[in-house]
Design a protein around this motif. Structure first.
Motif, PDB file in Angstrom:
ATOM      1  N   THR A 300      26.804 -21.865 -20.427  1.00 21.94           N
ATOM      2  CA  THR A 300      27.570 -20.787 -21.043  1.00 21.94           C
ATOM      3  C   THR A 300      27.918 -19.778 -19.952  1.00 21.94           C
ATOM      4  N   GLY A 301      28.814 -18.860 -20.284  1.00 16.19           N
ATOM      5  CA  GLY A 301      29.217 -17.873 -19.292  1.00 16.19           C
ATOM      6  C   GLY A 301      28.097 -16.949 -18.860  1.00 16.19           C
ATOM      7  N   GLY A 302      27.120 -16.726 -19.720  1.00 14.35           N
ATOM      8  CA  GLY A 302      26.022 -15.821 -19.397  1.00 14.35           C
ATOM      9  C   GLY A 302      24.722 -16.517 -19.082  1.00 14.35           C
ATOM     10  N   ILE A 303      24.788 -17.778 -18.667  1.00 19.19           N
ATOM     11  CA  ILE A 303      23.553 -18.539 -18.456  1.00 19.19           C
ATOM     12  C   ILE A 303      22.688 -17.940 -17.350  1.00 19.19           C
ATOM     13  N   ALA A 304      23.311 -17.293 -16.368  1.00 21.94           N
ATOM     14  CA  ALA A 304      22.536 -16.724 -15.258  1.00 21.94           C
ATOM     15  C   ALA A 304      21.852 -15.424 -15.645  1.00 21.94           C
ATOM     16  N   GLY A 305      22.345 -14.754 -16.684  1.00 19.50           N
ATOM     17  CA  GLY A 305      21.747 -13.497 -17.102  1.00 19.50           C
ATOM     18  C   GLY A 305      21.691 -12.499 -15.960  1.00 19.50           C
ATOM     19  N   SER A 306      20.531 -11.893 -15.794  1.00 26.96           N
ATOM     20  CA  SER A 306      20.315 -10.952 -14.689  1.00 26.96           C
ATOM     21  C   SER A 306      19.311 -11.498 -13.681  1.00 26.96           C
ATOM     22  N   ILE A 307      19.211 -12.832 -13.615  1.00 30.98           N
ATOM     23  CA  ILE A 307      18.222 -13.448 -12.733  1.00 30.98           C
ATOM     24  C   ILE A 307      18.475 -13.083 -11.278  1.00 30.98           C
ATOM     25  N   GLY A 308      19.728 -13.115 -10.850  1.00 32.40           N
ATOM     26  CA  GLY A 308      20.050 -12.806  -9.456  1.00 32.40           C
ATOM     27  C   GLY A 308      19.635 -11.407  -9.047  1.00 32.40           C
ATOM     28  N   PRO A 309      20.087 -10.355  -9.769  1.00 34.87           N
ATOM     29  CA  PRO A 309      19.644  -9.002  -9.413  1.00 34.87           C
ATOM     30  C   PRO A 309      18.133  -8.822  -9.527  1.00 34.87           C
ATOM     31  N   ASP A 310      17.526  -9.410 -10.555  1.00 34.64           N
ATOM     32  CA  ASP A 310      16.077  -9.282 -10.708  1.00 34.64           C
ATOM     33  C   ASP A 310      15.329  -9.967  -9.570  1.00 34.64           C
ATOM     34  N   ALA A 311      15.933 -11.024  -9.017  1.00 30.94           N
ATOM     35  CA  ALA A 311      15.283 -11.730  -7.907  1.00 30.94           C
ATOM     36  C   ALA A 311      15.139 -10.826  -6.693  1.00 30.94           C
ATOM     37  N   ILE A 312      16.076  -9.903  -6.499  1.00 33.93           N
ATOM     38  CA  ILE A 312      15.965  -8.960  -5.386  1.00 33.93           C
ATOM     39  C   ILE A 312      14.732  -8.085  -5.570  1.00 33.93           C
ATOM     40  N   THR A 313      14.540  -7.588  -6.799  1.00 37.46           N
ATOM     41  CA  THR A 313      13.366  -6.768  -7.080  1.00 37.46           C
ATOM     42  C   THR A 313      12.088  -7.562  -6.907  1.00 37.46           C
ATOM     43  N   VAL A 314      12.092  -8.805  -7.370  1.00 36.16           N
ATOM     44  CA  VAL A 314      10.912  -9.666  -7.237  1.00 36.16           C
ATOM     45  C   VAL A 314      10.567  -9.863  -5.764  1.00 36.16           C
ATOM     46  N   ALA A 315      11.589 -10.093  -4.933  1.00 35.81           N
ATOM     47  CA  ALA A 315      11.340 -10.286  -3.500  1.00 35.81           C
ATOM     48  C   ALA A 315      10.820  -9.016  -2.845  1.00 35.81           C
ATOM     49  N   LEU A 316      11.377  -7.871  -3.220  1.00 37.14           N
ATOM     50  CA  LEU A 316      10.919  -6.605  -2.645  1.00 37.14           C
ATOM     51  C   LEU A 316       9.495  -6.297  -3.086  1.00 37.14           C
ATOM     52  N   LEU A 317       9.215  -6.462  -4.380  1.00 34.38           N
ATOM     53  CA  LEU A 317       7.869  -6.191  -4.881  1.00 34.38           C
ATOM     54  C   LEU A 317       6.849  -7.138  -4.267  1.00 34.38           C
ATOM     55  N   GLY A 318       7.262  -8.375  -4.031  1.00 33.30           N
ATOM     56  CA  GLY A 318       6.375  -9.356  -3.409  1.00 33.30           C
ATOM     57  C   GLY A 318       6.312  -9.255  -1.904  1.00 33.30           C
ATOM     58  N   ARG A 319       6.998  -8.245  -1.330  1.00 30.57           N
ATOM     59  CA  ARG A 319       6.982  -7.991   0.108  1.00 30.57           C
ATOM     60  C   ARG A 319       7.424  -9.221   0.906  1.00 30.57           C
ATOM     61  N   SER A 320       8.331 -10.000   0.324  1.00 32.48           N
ATOM     62  CA  SER A 320       8.931 -11.168   0.984  1.00 32.48           C
ATOM     63  C   SER A 320       7.899 -12.215   1.376  1.00 32.48           C
ATOM     64  N   ARG A 321       6.771 -12.226   0.683  1.00 38.54           N
ATOM     65  CA  ARG A 321       5.749 -13.247   0.899  1.00 38.54           C
ATOM     66  C   ARG A 321       5.733 -14.186  -0.306  1.00 38.54           C
ATOM     67  N   PRO A 322       5.614 -15.504  -0.099  1.00 36.97           N
ATOM     68  CA  PRO A 322       5.650 -16.437  -1.233  1.00 36.97           C
ATOM     69  C   PRO A 322       4.648 -16.111  -2.331  1.00 36.97           C
ATOM     70  N   LEU A 323       3.398 -15.809  -1.969  1.00 36.87           N
ATOM     71  CA  LEU A 323       2.417 -15.472  -2.997  1.00 36.87           C
ATOM     72  C   LEU A 323       2.813 -14.202  -3.722  1.00 36.87           C
ATOM     73  N   GLY A 324       3.281 -13.212  -2.992  1.00 37.60           N
ATOM     74  CA  GLY A 324       3.711 -11.976  -3.616  1.00 37.60           C
ATOM     75  C   GLY A 324       4.886 -12.187  -4.547  1.00 37.60           C
ATOM     76  N   VAL A 325       5.815 -13.052  -4.150  1.00 36.37           N
ATOM     77  CA  VAL A 325       6.968 -13.347  -5.005  1.00 36.37           C
ATOM     78  C   VAL A 325       6.517 -14.015  -6.299  1.00 36.37           C
ATOM     79  N   VAL A 326       5.565 -14.941  -6.204  1.00 32.74           N
ATOM     80  CA  VAL A 326       5.046 -15.601  -7.417  1.00 32.74           C
ATOM     81  C   VAL A 326       4.428 -14.572  -8.357  1.00 32.74           C
TER      82      VAL A 326
END
Length: 401
Positions: A300-326
């Motif tokens: 659908t047109g909205g299948i991506a939702g806000s995953i992309g923008p939220d991924a930036i926050t997830v990466a920042l909060l996780g300090r760009s470390r794989p465990l932190g991102v999880v």
């Protein structure tokens, strides 16, 4: 931009934890202020201030209690299945966030501000969707081909950004923003064509993917948790190995720490930019595969939702470390899953969840602000930091050469 990324990435885990705490406290204040009982008690606040405080405390604790039950475990549910369903919903929602967050975090480690996860994800779901409902392959092979198509689609879209940066010096911030819109409108157009639009449907939606192309459910039909969650965890482990234990990862970290020193040491900065953006796009494509093949089952047109923008926050909060991102992805998954029950049982607007997420972004993006709130000493930069030792090493190699 690069110095800001370094400041965020070098901030301690304590700063990230305190940022989350502050966000929840501010969210609780907003919940209290929007509560009707608290508003009524505020009318005579100076006569009996404890009434307003107790009403606000009750509203906030009830809302967060409902959120916790909706995100982890609900002892008030009628059946055992419904009691444990919240944690499975959290894991399901977190799956694409973790995969896309890994892609953003990987680019951060090389000094690239990749905000194109949304477009890379969309390209992934376009190719995976076409494979899922147009090709009719045997069980096992069909799922594998669909996932590979999603990964390749994301990798091509991310690699284009890397090539533009390496060959022309085009800022990845601009190119990723533009390519996000290109991917979004490309999906909207494709859903109006005969190749993608569901037969007999008047709204833009694709045919459902074949069952053979869907991720198998891990806990049966009563839960939405699917195999994609385990695949994403494997991807996180691979990203950790790639960055911390492989030669390619060392070169990427060296370029991210000091491109000039890495170039002096004989490393190809252009190749690092292209390679990391291909890998970042592939991870975003994997997020698209999890979203389509595991949860939505149709484009659908909205299948991506806000995953992309939220991924930036997830990466920042996780300090760009794989465990932190999880861990950050699990937190955001819990906020989304728990927000539904919070709104249903307490009447608290689900927009409070967005407020909490936004405050987390604000505080994570400004580590000095968190340190000043809690009077923390600035973290001293260590030249022998094992996680960022690529730059000094590259400089020594250049000097030796």
């Amino acid at each position: 931009m690069k110095s800001w990324l370094e400041d965020v990435r070098r901030s301690s885990w304590l700063v990230s934890l305190l940022a989350v705490v502050v966000a929840f406290v501010l969210g609780g204040v907003l919940i209290a202020l929007t509560d009707p009982d608290t508003q009524a008690a505020m009318g005579y606040f100076f006569a009996r201030p404890t009434d307003a405080v107790s009403a606000g405390w009750r509203a906030a604790t009830e809302a967060y209690g409902a959120m916790l039950r909706g995100a982890i475990y609900d002892p008030q549910a009628a059946t055992a299945t419904r009691q444990i369903r919240p944690i499975t919903e959290t894991l399901t929602v977190a799956t694409p966030l973790i995969a896309a967050g890994l892609g953003v975090a990987l680019a951060f480690r090389v000094g690239l501000f990749n905000i194109g996860a949304q477009g890379q994800l969309i390209l992934g779901v376009i190719l995976a969707g076409w494979v899922g409902f147009r090709l009719h392959l045997p069980v096992g092979i069909h799922l594998l081909v669909a996932v590979l198509a999603a990964v390749i689609g994301g990798a091509l879209w991310g690699g284009l950004v890397g090539v533009l940066r390496a060959r022309t010096g085009a800022p990845e911030v601009i190119t990723t923003i533009m390519l996000n819109y290109v991917a979004l409108y490309l999906l909207a157009y494709l859903l109006t064509t005969g190749a993608f639009q569901r037969e007999g449907a008047s709204n833009p939606i694709s045919p459902p993917i074949d069952d053979s192309a869907a991720f198998p459910l891990l806990l049966g039909d009563s839960f939405r948790l699917h195999l994609g969650f385990l695949v994403v965890l494997v991807a996180a482990a691979f990203v950790w190995w790639l960055l911390e234990r492989s030669t390619v990862g060392f070169r990427w970290r060296a370029v991210g720490a000091n491109p000039a020193a890495a170039r002096t040491a004989g490393m190809s900065v252009s190749a690092a930019y292209v390679g990391v953006m291909v890998a970042a796009g592939a991870l975003a494509g994997l997020a698209g595969a999890a979203q389509l093949l595991g949860t939505e089952k149709s484009l659908t047109g909205g299948i991506a939702g806000s995953i992309g923008p939220d991924a930036i926050t997830v990466a920042l909060l996780g300090r760009s470390r794989p465990l932190g991102v999880v861990l950050a992805g699990l937190l955001f998954g819990a906020l989304r899953a728990g927000g539904v029950l919070m709104q249903a049982q307490t009447g608290t607007p689900i927009d409070i969840v967005l407020v909490v997420q936004s405050v987390i972004v604000l505080l994570i993006a400004a580590p000095p602000l968190v340190r000043s709130i809690f009077r923390l000493e600035p973290r001293k930069r260590r030249s022998t930091d094992s996680a960022d030792g690529a730059a000094p090493t590259a400089e020594r190699q250049g000097a030796a050469a």
